[in-house]
Every structure is written in structure tokens, then in C-alpha cells.
Design a protein around this motif. Structure first.
Motif, short mmCIF file in Angstrom:
data_model
loop_
_atom_site.label_atom_id
_atom_site.label_comp_id
_atom_site.label_asym_id
_atom_site.label_seq_id
_atom_site.Cartn_x
_atom_site.Cartn_y
_atom_site.Cartn_z
N TRP A 1 6.06 16.27 -1.56
CA TRP A 1 5.48 17.12 -0.51
C TRP A 1 6.29 17.01 0.78
O TRP A 1 6.58 18.01 1.43
CB TRP A 1 4.03 16.70 -0.28
CG TRP A 1 3.38 17.36 0.90
CD1 TRP A 1 2.94 18.64 0.99
CD2 TRP A 1 3.09 16.75 2.15
NE1 TRP A 1 2.39 18.87 2.22
CE2 TRP A 1 2.47 17.72 2.96
CE3 TRP A 1 3.28 15.47 2.68
CZ2 TRP A 1 2.05 17.46 4.26
CZ3 TRP A 1 2.86 15.22 3.97
CH2 TRP A 1 2.25 16.21 4.74
N ASN A 2 6.66 15.80 1.14
CA ASN A 2 7.44 15.58 2.36
C ASN A 2 8.79 16.30 2.26
O ASN A 2 9.26 16.91 3.23
CB ASN A 2 7.62 14.08 2.60
CG ASN A 2 7.96 13.78 4.03
OD1 ASN A 2 7.52 14.46 4.94
ND2 ASN A 2 8.75 12.75 4.22
N ARG B 1 8.30 20.14 2.56
CA ARG B 1 8.03 20.57 3.94
C ARG B 1 9.32 20.80 4.73
O ARG B 1 9.33 21.56 5.69
CB ARG B 1 7.19 19.54 4.68
CG ARG B 1 5.78 19.46 4.23
CD ARG B 1 4.93 18.53 5.06
NE ARG B 1 5.67 17.34 5.48
CZ ARG B 1 5.46 16.68 6.60
NH1 ARG B 1 4.55 17.08 7.44
NH2 ARG B 1 6.16 15.60 6.91
N SER B 2 10.41 20.16 4.32
CA SER B 2 11.67 20.28 5.06
C SER B 2 12.46 21.54 4.67
O SER B 2 13.44 21.86 5.31
CB SER B 2 12.54 19.04 4.84
OG SER B 2 13.08 19.03 3.53
N LYS C 1 11.04 28.48 4.22
CA LYS C 1 10.00 29.21 3.49
C LYS C 1 10.58 29.99 2.31
O LYS C 1 10.01 29.98 1.22
CB LYS C 1 9.27 30.15 4.45
CG LYS C 1 8.12 30.89 3.84
CD LYS C 1 7.42 31.76 4.87
CE LYS C 1 6.28 32.52 4.23
NZ LYS C 1 5.57 33.35 5.22
N LEU D 1 11.24 27.72 -0.63
CA LEU D 1 9.99 27.34 -1.29
C LEU D 1 9.52 28.45 -2.23
O LEU D 1 9.14 28.18 -3.37
CB LEU D 1 8.90 27.06 -0.25
CG LEU D 1 9.10 25.83 0.62
CD1 LEU D 1 8.03 25.79 1.70
CD2 LEU D 1 9.05 24.57 -0.23
N PRO E 1 4.05 28.30 0.39
CA PRO E 1 4.13 27.65 1.70
C PRO E 1 2.74 27.37 2.28
O PRO E 1 2.53 26.37 2.96
CB PRO E 1 4.89 28.65 2.56
CG PRO E 1 5.70 29.44 1.59
CD PRO E 1 4.85 29.53 0.36
N ILE F 1 1.41 24.23 0.59
CA ILE F 1 2.13 23.06 1.08
C ILE F 1 1.63 22.67 2.47
O ILE F 1 1.48 21.50 2.78
CB ILE F 1 3.65 23.31 1.06
CG1 ILE F 1 4.14 23.34 -0.38
CG2 ILE F 1 4.40 22.26 1.86
CD1 ILE F 1 5.55 23.77 -0.57
N ALA F 2 1.31 23.68 3.28
CA ALA F 2 0.79 23.40 4.62
C ALA F 2 -0.56 22.69 4.57
O ALA F 2 -0.93 22.00 5.51
CB ALA F 2 0.67 24.70 5.41
N GLY G 1 -1.25 20.23 2.64
CA GLY G 1 -1.03 18.80 2.44
C GLY G 1 -1.00 18.39 0.98
O GLY G 1 -1.06 19.21 0.06
N TRP H 1 0.60 22.75 -5.40
CA TRP H 1 1.15 23.67 -4.39
C TRP H 1 1.63 25.00 -4.99
O TRP H 1 2.40 25.72 -4.39
CB TRP H 1 2.30 23.04 -3.59
CG TRP H 1 1.95 21.72 -3.02
CD1 TRP H 1 0.95 21.45 -2.13
CD2 TRP H 1 2.56 20.48 -3.31
NE1 TRP H 1 0.91 20.12 -1.84
CE2 TRP H 1 1.90 19.50 -2.55
CE3 TRP H 1 3.62 20.08 -4.12
CZ2 TRP H 1 2.24 18.16 -2.60
CZ3 TRP H 1 3.97 18.76 -4.16
CH2 TRP H 1 3.29 17.81 -3.41
#
Length: 114
Positions: A20-21, A24-25, A28, A31, A38, A41-42, A44, A50
Motif C-alpha cells: 500500500w505504501n 501510494r507513491s 494515478k 495505478l 486510486p 488506495i486512498a 488505506g 484496492w
């Protein structure tokens, strides 16, 4: 047996957090290309996986991509500053260049942000 189950659950949770971390990098568009949402993923780690449809093969492909990314970063870190300058990458932006591309070259969205 409960201890073993607990350990396996903790290891899976840690693996999900690390993935997940990493996700996030990513931009969009990347992803979406990978089939991740996205929006999920936002939300968490609790929104795992996801995406709507997922399979073990998809997760393995992502893990393979992460390993390839790590190898690319290591390879670029081994270059001299002059060699990096020749390819348009600053030493401090190696990880970003591997993940998102060089602004104005691989990804146009990066060029607009720069």
C-alpha cells in the motif's frame, strides 16, 4: 497453532502495508494501468485488495515489478554523477525517475507538474 496463525496474519498485514505504501507513491495513471483503484488506495490498508477483481497472479506481477524497480534504482545508484547527468537524472531523484519517469521525457504528466 493459534500462535502460528497470528504470526502469518501479522506477516500478511505487514506485506499489505508495504505494498500500500509503495502504491501510494505511484502516479494515478500508473495505478489505473496496474488495475488498482486510486480511490480504494486512498482509503488505506483496510480497503485491501484496492481493486474489484484480483488474483494471485496479479499480486505476483506487482511484487515482480517492485523487485525490478529496486534493481533499477540500485543500478542507477552505481553510476557516476557524470553518467547520471548524461541520461538526465540527478542523484537525488533516482527513485522518482525510476517510478515516474523523467519529466518531459517518459511521462508528460510529470512535465506539466515540473
Amino acid at each position: 497453532m493459534k500462535l502460528l496463525t497470528y504470526i502469518i496474519d501479522r506477516m500478511q498485514a505487514r506485506s499489505n502495508y508495504m505494498l500500500w505504501n509503495y502504491l501510494r507513491s505511484l502516479p494515478k495513471g500508473t495505478l489505473i494501468d496496474y488495475g488498482f483503484s486510486p480511490e480504494l488506495i486512498a482509503q488505506g490498508v483496510s480497503a485491501w485488495p484496492w481493486r474489484e477483481d484480483t488474483s494471485i497472479n496479479d499480486i505476483e506481477i506487482i511484487k515482480q515489478h517492485i523487485e525490478e524497480e529496486r534493481l533499477s534504482i540500485n543500478a542507477l545508484n552505481s553510476l557516476t554523477d557524470a553518467e547520471l547527468r548524461d541520461i538526465g537524472v540527478a542523484r537525488g531523484s533516482i527513485a522518482e525517475a525510476v517510478r515516474k519517469g523523467r519529466p518531459g521525457i517518459e511521462h508528460e504528466e510529470n512535465a506539466k507538474a515540473a
